[in-house]
Design an enzyme around this catalytic site. Sequence first.
Site, PDB file in Angstrom:
ATOM      1  N   LYS A  27       0.835  -1.216  -0.082  1.00  8.17           N
ATOM      2  CA  LYS A  27      -0.099  -0.122  -0.040  1.00  8.17           C
ATOM      3  C   LYS A  27       0.902   1.059  -0.079  1.00  8.17           C
ATOM      4  CE  LYS A  27      -3.789  -0.452   2.559  1.00  8.17           C
ATOM      5  NZ  LYS A  27      -4.348  -0.898   3.755  1.00  8.17           N
ATOM      6  N   ARG A  97      -3.297   3.168   8.668  1.00  5.87           N
ATOM      7  CA  ARG A  97      -3.319   2.040   7.778  1.00  5.87           C
ATOM      8  C   ARG A  97      -2.493   0.989   7.725  1.00  5.87           C
ATOM      9  NH1 ARG A  97      -4.825   4.583   1.990  1.00  5.87           N
ATOM     10  NH2 ARG A  97      -6.135   2.705   1.780  1.00  5.87           N
ATOM     11  N   GLY A 106      -8.476  -7.448   4.134  1.00  8.39           N
ATOM     12  CA  GLY A 106      -9.239  -7.401   5.296  1.00  8.39           C
ATOM     13  C   GLY A 106      -8.360  -7.910   6.660  1.00  8.39           C
ATOM     14  N   ARG A 364      -3.626  -1.360  -6.423  1.00 10.00           N
ATOM     15  CA  ARG A 364      -2.509  -2.594  -6.344  1.00 10.00           C
ATOM     16  C   ARG A 364      -3.122  -3.444  -7.465  1.00 10.00           C
ATOM     17  NH1 ARG A 364      -5.701  -4.577  -0.988  1.00 10.00           N
ATOM     18  NH2 ARG A 364      -7.694  -4.913  -1.947  1.00 10.00           N
ATOM     19  N   HIS A 482     -15.732  -8.753   1.057  1.00  8.33           N
ATOM     20  CA  HIS A 482     -14.811  -9.685   1.573  1.00  8.33           C
ATOM     21  C   HIS A 482     -14.908 -10.830   0.972  1.00  8.33           C
ATOM     22  CE1 HIS A 482     -13.242 -12.492   4.603  1.00  8.33           C
ATOM     23  NE2 HIS A 482     -12.350 -11.703   4.461  1.00  8.33           N
ATOM     24  N   ARG A 589       0.125 -48.433 -18.272  1.00  8.50           N
ATOM     25  CA  ARG A 589       0.460 -49.653 -17.498  1.00  8.50           C
ATOM     26  C   ARG A 589      -0.383 -50.582 -17.980  1.00  8.50           C
ATOM     27  NH1 ARG A 589      -1.960 -47.158 -12.388  1.00  8.50           N
ATOM     28  NH2 ARG A 589      -3.412 -46.646 -14.094  1.00  8.50           N
ATOM     29  N   ARG A 648       4.579 -49.890 -19.964  1.00 14.37           N
ATOM     30  CA  ARG A 648       5.384 -50.574 -18.974  1.00 14.37           C
ATOM     31  C   ARG A 648       4.802 -51.909 -18.907  1.00 14.37           C
ATOM     32  NH1 ARG A 648       4.505 -48.568 -13.118  1.00 14.37           N
ATOM     33  NH2 ARG A 648       2.555 -49.696 -13.265  1.00 14.37           N
ATOM     34  N   SER A 795      12.935 -43.574 -17.340  1.00 17.09           N
ATOM     35  CA  SER A 795      11.713 -42.676 -16.831  1.00 17.09           C
ATOM     36  C   SER A 795      11.681 -42.946 -15.245  1.00 17.09           C
ATOM     37  CB  SER A 795      10.699 -43.459 -17.448  1.00 17.09           C
ATOM     38  OG  SER A 795       9.528 -42.642 -16.892  1.00 17.09           O
ATOM     39  N   GLY A 797      10.516 -43.337 -11.847  1.00 19.95           N
ATOM     40  CA  GLY A 797       9.269 -43.631 -11.353  1.00 19.95           C
ATOM     41  C   GLY A 797       9.465 -43.031  -9.795  1.00 19.95           C
ATOM     42  N   THR A 798       8.853 -41.803  -9.727  1.00 16.70           N
ATOM     43  CA  THR A 798       9.191 -41.109  -8.495  1.00 16.70           C
ATOM     44  C   THR A 798       8.245 -41.554  -7.141  1.00 16.70           C
ATOM     45  OG1 THR A 798       7.962 -39.287  -9.313  1.00 16.70           O
ATOM     46  CG2 THR A 798      10.174 -39.162  -9.393  1.00 16.70           C
ATOM     47  N   ASP A 800       7.354 -44.815  -6.460  1.00 15.09           N
ATOM     48  CA  ASP A 800       8.365 -45.682  -5.660  1.00 15.09           C
ATOM     49  C   ASP A 800       9.903 -45.183  -5.323  1.00 15.09           C
ATOM     50  OD1 ASP A 800       7.382 -48.435  -5.289  1.00 15.09           O
ATOM     51  OD2 ASP A 800       7.208 -48.588  -7.661  1.00 15.09           O
ATOM     52  N   CYS A 862       7.343 -40.199 -14.524  1.00 16.40           N
ATOM     53  CA  CYS A 862       6.309 -40.686 -14.617  1.00 16.40           C
ATOM     54  C   CYS A 862       5.417 -40.816 -13.592  1.00 16.40           C
ATOM     55  CB  CYS A 862       6.044 -42.120 -15.451  1.00 16.40           C
ATOM     56  SG  CYS A 862       7.016 -43.357 -14.783  1.00 16.40           S
ATOM     57  N   TYR A 882      11.250 -34.750 -20.745  1.00 14.81           N
ATOM     58  CA  TYR A 882      10.008 -34.361 -20.446  1.00 14.81           C
ATOM     59  C   TYR A 882       9.265 -34.747 -19.119  1.00 14.81           C
ATOM     60  CZ  TYR A 882       9.316 -39.431 -21.022  1.00 14.81           C
ATOM     61  OH  TYR A 882       9.282 -40.952 -20.805  1.00 14.81           O
TER      62      TYR A 882
HETATM   63  P1  ADP Z   1      -7.695  -2.289   3.578  1.00 16.91           P
HETATM   64  O1  ADP Z   1      -6.330  -2.705   3.247  1.00 16.91           O
HETATM   65  O2  ADP Z   1      -8.439  -3.319   4.585  1.00 16.91           O
HETATM   66  O3  ADP Z   1      -8.392  -2.296   2.532  1.00 16.91           O
HETATM   67  P2  ADP Z   1      -7.456   0.523   3.965  1.00 16.91           P
HETATM   68  O4  ADP Z   1      -6.311   0.873   4.850  1.00 16.91           O
HETATM   69  O5  ADP Z   1      -7.392   0.315   2.359  1.00 16.91           O
HETATM   70  O6  ADP Z   1      -7.747  -1.059   4.417  1.00 16.91           O
HETATM   71  O7  ADP Z   1      -8.652   1.166   4.672  1.00 16.91           O
HETATM   72  C1  ADP Z   1      -9.924   0.936   4.690  1.00 16.91           C
HETATM   73  C2  ADP Z   1     -10.962   2.019   3.834  1.00 16.91           C
HETATM   74  O8  ADP Z   1     -10.575   3.245   4.321  1.00 16.91           O
HETATM   75  C3  ADP Z   1     -10.564   1.939   2.532  1.00 16.91           C
HETATM   76  O9  ADP Z   1     -11.743   1.995   1.820  1.00 16.91           O
HETATM   77  C4  ADP Z   1      -9.935   3.261   2.332  1.00 16.91           C
HETATM   78  O10 ADP Z   1     -10.079   3.741   1.092  1.00 16.91           O
HETATM   79  C5  ADP Z   1     -10.336   4.197   3.339  1.00 16.91           C
HETATM   80  N1  ADP Z   1      -9.283   4.927   3.755  1.00 16.91           N
HETATM   81  C6  ADP Z   1      -8.075   4.720   4.273  1.00 16.91           C
HETATM   82  N2  ADP Z   1      -7.329   5.959   4.549  1.00 16.91           N
HETATM   83  C7  ADP Z   1      -8.299   6.872   4.128  1.00 16.91           C
HETATM   84  C8  ADP Z   1      -8.192   8.342   3.983  1.00 16.91           C
HETATM   85  N3  ADP Z   1      -6.998   8.941   4.610  1.00 16.91           N
HETATM   86  N4  ADP Z   1      -9.148   9.028   3.643  1.00 16.91           N
HETATM   87  C9  ADP Z   1     -10.328   8.514   3.354  1.00 16.91           C
HETATM   88  N5  ADP Z   1     -10.603   6.808   3.473  1.00 16.91           N
HETATM   89  C10 ADP Z   1      -9.495   6.206   3.796  1.00 16.91           C
HETATM   90 MG    MG Z   2      -7.719  -1.030   0.992  1.00 20.06          MG
HETATM   91 MG    MG Z   3       6.766 -48.496  -9.511  1.00 20.68          MG
END
Ligand code: ADP
Ligand code: MG
Ligand code: MG
Length: 912
Positions: A27, A97, A106, A364, A482, A589, A648, A795, A797-798, A800, A862, A882
Amino acid sequence: MAAKFVYFFGGGKAEGNATMKNLLGGKGANLAEMANLGVPVPPGFTITTEVCTHYYANHRKYPSGLKEKVAEAIKKVEKIMGKKFGDSADPLLMSVRSGARSSMPGMMETVLNVGLTSKTIPGLIKKTGNERFVYDAYRRLIMMYSDVVMEKAAGVEPKDDEGIRRQLDRIMENVKREKGLKLDTELSATDLKNLCEVFKSRVKEVLGKDFPDDPNEQLWGGIHAVFASWNGKRAVSYRRIEGIPDEWGTAVNVQAMVFGNMGEKSATGVAFTRNPGNGENRFYGEYLVNAQGEDVVAGIRTPAPVNEDSKSEHNRELVSLEKAMPKIYKELFAIQRKLEKHYHDMQDIEFTIENGRLWMLQCRVGKRNGPAAVKMAMDMLKEKLITSKDAVKRVTPAQLDELLHPIIDPAAEKNSKPLAKGLPAGPGGAVGQIVFSAQAAVEWAKAGKKVILCREETNPEDVEGMRAAQGVLTARGGMTSHAALVARGWGKCCIVGCGAIDVHYSAKEMHVDGKVLREGDWLTLNGTKGLVYEGQLPTLDAAEENKLLSGFLKVCDSLRKLGVRTNADTPEDATKARQLGAEGIGLFRTEHMFYGKGSDEPLFLLRKMIVSKNADERKKAIDGLYTYVKRDIKGTLAAMDNLPVVIRLLDPPLHEFVPRDREKLQALASDLNISMDELAKRSEALHESNPMMGHRGVRLGVTYPEVSTMQIMAIFEAAAELIKEGKKPYPEIMIPVVCDVKELRNQLNLARDIYKQVLAKTGVKKIRHKLGTMIEIPRAALVANEIAEEAEFFSFGTNDLTQMSFGFSRDDIGGFLPDYLSKGILPGDPFQSIDQKGVGELIGIGIERGRKTRKDLEVGICGEHGGEPESVAFCHRVGMDYVSCSPFRVPIARLAAAQVVVAEMAASKKKK
Ligand code: ADP
Ligand code: MG
Ligand code: MG
């Protein structure tokens, strides 16, 4: 010089950048990168992961000087924002954060609105003229802070459903119910103000401490909580599942707050630069007016679509951002394009609109399911956004596996009426028994049951249950909830936002459309379409003709060096595998024809052969068998026309085939014209105390040459017949369980003789073939230089080889392997992924010594390891020609073989 603990970002520049994920967390690194790109990001700073490591290494103490650096950074933020943290007239608020190297959705904690106190609240109300907003922000601060800092970080472990957050949630629900309100946004300023007071006294009552009224205490409480959350239960269990090392640590991001909850011109949302559910190149997302970030993910209100492309059955009625705020939408659209182009990959972004001004809060690389991963890789390749090497890296073996996963049988689905419909958050089909808690899911799954986890919504505490379930169904939440996020990451079948179901946890039942479903009842999910069915619907293997998939695999083929064959014993399997890209058979086989469908007659003859007393009796049985062996081999050679087929010779200990039931014994006795007593005597004589190391494999051929003769004859004659039919058969005859060159020579000389006989008899001039052996006894690997004098191919025969290297009987590891794994004695099950240290060393020695004798020795594997990605990579590095695996793993092996090449190229580039 002392390490730098704090990295600043904001005002169009940053001290860090995207390459610094290890230090700044994902982040923090991306916030810095966005700031550098000129994307609007609220200013802030990142406290490094090294501080986290220091904190844990030094009895939870911060390095000296950190407080001063943080204070300096806050000054800089204040300057850019033109507000002061803790100021009574115009206070700056902050978010705290977490942010680890790789995203842990989460799992870690975040606290918003830090800095609201009895001193700053009046000032902020005056400044914004919006009392409702301020108390909304304050009640959120109390909810998050008491939960994250005062409860979780303090190690308080409340009873299920009695956590402070749940208690405060219920208080708020009650107020809404009393007032007849539906949405949080309908609460008035006075409601919220009163609520804050009630919240604070409940916090004091439950946690025994006052809610802190000092901005700096709040800030450091938040920072402490993020570091502490790294070792919280949820984070630890997520790390175990994902294999993330404990030492990585998390960074902390402290950032100026921007507010999506300031009224109708404010909003917050989550979006993807492409659709993460199917990979389509369309901007896709959800947003909520007058809300803070948490609300979208938590599924409290149904979020609205950002544009037409993001509309679904659930949010069709709601106004899109594109319509509601066209100017902001345009700006957001341009930013997301810019970010994708800059990062060369699909981005998952968080944004907030404060009074008509857009801010980016996170970006991300977005999680995606398997079908989406393949589609995006291929599209981006076409768009020249990435190279074919990148494309190959973009799809994990597990994601590819999703495309090969079972789906609900469409025919059966057509005839069933769905019970309910939700959002398709994770593809494929799932059938299981209903459970309502993560714990039950884990327990039932342990007992070998298939379960569907049904929840109102999921939260991070549920991850292990989600993992254990076949599929997940939630009543609330959108495509960015989530449950959807986690399921997408794992490629698990998942349906969210299924509003028709009403879950009653305490009664362990759910109500749907007037029906009551209870724990243990069967449920079927179609995660691709979001359909829920009562009962068990049949499933089908997927992997139907999929152009995108075959296109992607061709890209893999263009890079890989390792061949990929299949283990197949029937023409049907061979055909299927060929469709999936197999370049031959690595293991056919012979004994297969004595199991399962249509095996009665050949099995009878085999048994007759086994219990025969003299060569004459045996000869008769063998002659009968010959027809069947030739038929099966011919069919398979034909299906793999022009490709090599390793056949075989009979491998298992013979007594495995002796019948046990009386009726079968009687039939056998009468056919051989002997008494039951005599038969019993004969089969007793076959008894061995250690059959896996007994009279099997090449040893059978040595003692009963006529058994080998029959098989070899069948192979060459089948090939000769095919040649006459205009085909190009290519058998490779493999002798199993060899430990010395002399026993191999004994059998191969036989084969050479038979070859000549068959040519003479059939008039065919030449049959392309190879003679070789399986290397599955450690001694064979060590004397491979001698064995290669006879063998044209090896070949490994991992199965055995692993069994005999470890001295672990594969059929008996259940008694101790779980302990070996949980006590960390073994890193993993060596029967699943090759033990590179030991078994791998033997393989390396075998190949090296074998090739010293015979330069063009063909080498393959194999064992079941041949389709396991890490083992495939190993086979490439050790110089095999292979790998061979079951038909459905052929695509995975093709991908893994390409990925190891790409990884090698990257490593050699780095060295230079
Ligand atoms: P997570 O990694 O669980 O997503 P975040 O750190 O991204 O947690 O934050 C959770 C929520 O809070 C996100 O929706 C993010 O956009 C919001 N948030 C975090 N920092 C700020 C900020 N400075 N202003 C407004 N919203 C924020
Ligand atoms: Mg986030
Ligand atoms: Mg064998």
